[in-house]
Design an enzyme around this catalytic site. Structure first.
Site, PDB file in Angstrom:
ATOM      1  CB  CYS A 208      25.922 -12.227  -2.335  1.00 42.47           C
ATOM      2  SG  CYS A 208      26.421 -11.313  -0.935  1.00 42.47           S
TER       3      CYS A 208
ATOM      4  CB  CYS B 270      23.463 -12.900   0.509  1.00 43.95           C
ATOM      5  SG  CYS B 270      23.570 -10.984  -0.184  1.00 43.95           S
TER       6      CYS B 270
END
Length: 97
Positions: free
Chosen positions: A22, A25
């Site tokens: 991600c 992230c």
């Protein structure tokens, strides 16, 4: 250590559910590290990769990444998903000292 032990391991605990793939992230990783350092002993910080902890992710109703959850005395007191500035994340955790 199981999840209940983790969320009760300190008076205030910040948990992050993230995915290694991600981009949000990935951008939050150094920010979370900085917040963890700034929090010191006042709060514990735990990070869980959603691909490695799928059951735990589902049990905590995590649907977007990253998701941050703050626990105080073992109870969820705050939750947010997505990127945020480090000072904002720190402030949210610090409210519960």
């Amino acid at each position: 250590m199981n999840y209940n032990e983790i969320i009760n391991s300190n008076k205030v605990v910040l948990v992050e559910f993230f995915a290694s793939w991600c981009p949000h992230c990935q951008r939050m990783m150094p920010i979370v590290a900085e917040v963890k350092e700034k929090l010191g002993d006042r709060a514990s910080v735990y990070q869980f990769d959603v691909d490695k902890y799928q059951t735990l992710t589902e049990e905590n109703d995590v649907e977007s990444y990253p998701t941050f959850i703050v626990y105080k005395d073992g109870q969820e007191v705050w939750r947010s998903a997505g990127e945020m500035p480090g000072d904002e994340l720190y402030r949210e955790v610090a409210r519960f000292f």
